[in-house]
Design an enzyme around this catalytic site. Structure first.
Site, PDB file in Angstrom:
ATOM      1  N   SER A  13      48.292  28.901  65.511  1.00 49.03           N
ATOM      2  CA  SER A  13      48.862  27.558  65.423  1.00 49.03           C
ATOM      3  C   SER A  13      50.248  27.537  66.059  1.00 49.03           C
ATOM      4  O   SER A  13      50.848  28.584  66.315  1.00 49.03           O
ATOM      5  CB  SER A  13      48.972  27.140  63.957  1.00 49.03           C
ATOM      6  OG  SER A  13      50.003  27.878  63.343  1.00 49.03           O
ATOM      7  N   LYS A  14      50.722  26.334  66.268  1.00 45.77           N
ATOM      8  CA  LYS A  14      52.068  26.165  66.800  1.00 45.77           C
ATOM      9  C   LYS A  14      53.082  26.855  65.891  1.00 45.77           C
ATOM     10  O   LYS A  14      54.038  27.461  66.348  1.00 45.77           O
ATOM     11  CB  LYS A  14      52.380  24.669  66.905  1.00 45.77           C
ATOM     12  CG  LYS A  14      53.727  24.374  67.496  1.00 45.77           C
ATOM     13  CD  LYS A  14      54.041  22.904  67.458  1.00 45.77           C
ATOM     14  CE  LYS A  14      54.882  22.507  66.280  1.00 45.77           C
ATOM     15  NZ  LYS A  14      56.188  23.178  66.196  1.00 45.77           N
ATOM     16  N   ARG A  15      52.830  26.771  64.605  1.00 44.89           N
ATOM     17  CA  ARG A  15      53.750  27.382  63.650  1.00 44.89           C
ATOM     18  C   ARG A  15      53.830  28.903  63.818  1.00 44.89           C
ATOM     19  O   ARG A  15      54.880  29.507  63.649  1.00 44.89           O
ATOM     20  CB  ARG A  15      53.376  27.014  62.217  1.00 44.89           C
ATOM     21  CG  ARG A  15      54.381  26.021  61.627  1.00 44.89           C
ATOM     22  CD  ARG A  15      53.989  25.570  60.249  1.00 44.89           C
ATOM     23  NE  ARG A  15      52.697  24.889  60.262  1.00 44.89           N
ATOM     24  CZ  ARG A  15      51.690  25.170  59.435  1.00 44.89           C
ATOM     25  NH1 ARG A  15      51.816  26.110  58.533  1.00 44.89           N
ATOM     26  NH2 ARG A  15      50.567  24.492  59.503  1.00 44.89           N
TER      27      ARG A  15
END
Ligand code: GLU
Length: 508
Positions: free
Chosen positions: A266-268
């Protein structure tokens, strides 16, 4: 699809934010497949979910594709014969299909309010299962299956908000052949009655994707594995609409996983681990949150494309570096892996380094400009290209250029005296004093002439060349790195070379 039909594939993003590298890989596999088979690659914007719509996201997706060098044959900007290419523009068209499905008994109208849905979920959930709107619960809800015909008509006439849901069959198995996974089957009892048409009259993804793939004559649909659970709904819709013979062949692409293999990247994860996940910089217009992209981190598009191609596919060769034309030549969906592909940022940088080394220096000079825009030096294009040629084998990212090359343009603020002190003595000091005198008197100034003077001076001082090379490097560069020391001297010029040596002597 029929045998001699022209291949038509689509990338169908929802314009909701930054373009994840998994999305770009989906684009790429679609594109490679289309080109390999002489077919068309279509870009369709799936913007029917008004609540998730984000201004600027469509333009951003186009820019990302442009940067990657992947141009759709048909798109909202370049419509072909199968438009519209934005789902919102087909809005009026979808309701008739929902209506047809209701008339056929394959779908029904549901009036339940948010509170009623909530109540149902609480009432029917068990320890192991979340309750959903499906064949087990729909009989207890307010819909055209449970209400009398007149009641339904009255509610509709009164303008009561409602949705249309698919009526999933009971005790059936939906089977299809995925091009990557082979035969996949689903128990219809476990699939919920997905909403097809929303209260605002807009279709959901499920209805729109089937209608659009049909109307746009899509022959193969490649999409992320996260859509696999929805596949039975789509298959049934193709059947119910009577379009089964024209249904595209499906391929659900494996996920791109976190570096440790634990779940979808994910972007996170990128934020946490310090690497980009989006293709290009994205600023969320709602929060103004900025997220870095591969482009702005200093990746070359051809490296990005190559590394994405290898995330989940390989041609069965030792070779790892492929131009996009070679990828088109070798690509086959059968060689796409079943399992998820772990993202390895170090490997991604390796790809980039390979491409930086191969790239033309003048082009690199242009690409590096934005990364040095904030440096207060003006550098001519040809000079920049020359310096890039000297340091490019040392950089993995264009953003690393300055730290590897700043000493060519500005005098280092500090020098690593710790590296010099242990061997600093009168002999070596007088060597450098004499070197500066000889260099100052030199008229020819190139790496050969500089090295010749250096050799002479070393011999006269009775020291070893190796003993003097490292100190010279540290004096010119500031540290123990950089390309050949004589070429550095040549590039920074005589006065600057002499000045840097003199300054170092004075400090030591
Ligand atoms: N709009 C969907 C998405 O954003 C497309 C899925 C598909 O390709 O069918 O992922």
């Amino acid at each position: 699809m029929t045998n001699n039909q022209k291949v038509r594939v689509r990338f169908a993003p929802s314009p909701t934010g930054g373009l994840h590298l998994g999305g770009v890989r989906t684009v790429l596999y679609n594109y490679l497949f289309a080109r390999h088979h002489g077919g068309d690659f279509v870009l369709r914007i799936e913007d029917t979910d008004q609540s998730r719509f984000v201004a600027g996201a469509e333009e951003y997706i186009l820019q990302c594709l442009h940067w990657c060098g992947i141009q759709p044959d048909e798109s909202p900007e370049k419509p072909g014969a199968y438009g519209p290419y934005r789902q919102s523009e087909r809005k009026a068209g979808y309701a008739q299909y929902a209506k047809q499905l209701v008339a056929q008994g394959n779908a029904y109208i549901a009036f339940d309010t948010t509170e009623e849905l909530e109540e149902m979920r609480n009432k029917y959930k068990t320890e192991h299962h979340n309750a959903q709107y499906d064949s087990r619960t729909r009989g207890y809800m307010r819909n055209s299956l449970t209400l009398a015909k007149e009641e339904t008509e009255a509610l509709l006439a009164a303008g009561t908000p409602h949705v249309v849901r698919i009526k999933m069959p009971v005790n059936e198995t939906v089977i299809f052949k995925d091009m990557i996974r082979g035969e996949v089957s689903f128990d219809t009892n476990l699939v919920d009655d997905k909403v097809l048409l929303k209260a605002d009259g807009m279709p959901t993804y499920h209805l729109a994707v089937v209608v659009d793939d049909y109307l746009m004559k899509i022959t193969h649909a490649f999409r992320g594995e996260e859509w696999l659970p929805s596949a039975p709904v789509h298959l049934l819709l193709w059947q119910y609409m009577g379009w089964e013979a024209e249904m595209p062949q499906w391929a659900h692409l494996p996920l791109i996983l976190k570096p440790d293999g634990n779940g979808k990247l994910s972007k996170r994860d990128g934020d946490r681990l310090g690497f980009p996940v989006f293709a290009m910089d994205w600023t969320d217009p709602r929060t103004m949150e900025q997220t870095i992209g591969f482009k702005e981190r200093g990746f070359l598009p051809e490296a990005f494309v190559n590394l994405l191609a290898m995330l989940g596919w390989n041609p069965g060769l030792e070779q790892e570096l492929f131009s996009i034309d070679e990828l088109v030549q070798y690509f086959s969906i059968e060689r796409v892996h079943h399992g998820g592909a772990k993202f390895d940022y170090e490997k991604a940088k390796w790809f980039n380094q390979q491409y930086i080394q191969k790239a033309d220096n003048a082009r690199l000079a242009e690409l590096v400009r934005p990364f040095i825009a904030d440096k207060e030096v003006s550098i001519a294009d040809d000079k920049l290209a020359t310096i890039i040629g000297l340091v490019k084998e040392r950089i993995h990212l264009l953003s690393e250029f300055w730290e590897q090359a700043s000493f060519f343009f500005v005098r280092p603020e500090t020098i690593d005296t710790a590296a010099l002190q242990p061997k600093w003595n009168d002999t070596i000091k007088s060597f450098f004093v004499s070197l500066t005198q000889k260099l100052s008197a030199e008229n020819e100034w190139n790496q050969e002439s500089i090295e010749a003077i250096f050799n002479e001076t070393v011999a006269a001082a009775g020291i070893k060349k190796g003993e003097a090379m490292l100190p010279l490097r540290v004096m010119l560069v500031g540290g123990k790195f950089g390309p050949g020391v004589f070429i550095i001297a040549e590039q920074i010029g005589k006065d600057e070379t002499v000045a840097r040596i003199e300054k170092a002597i004075s400090i030591l």
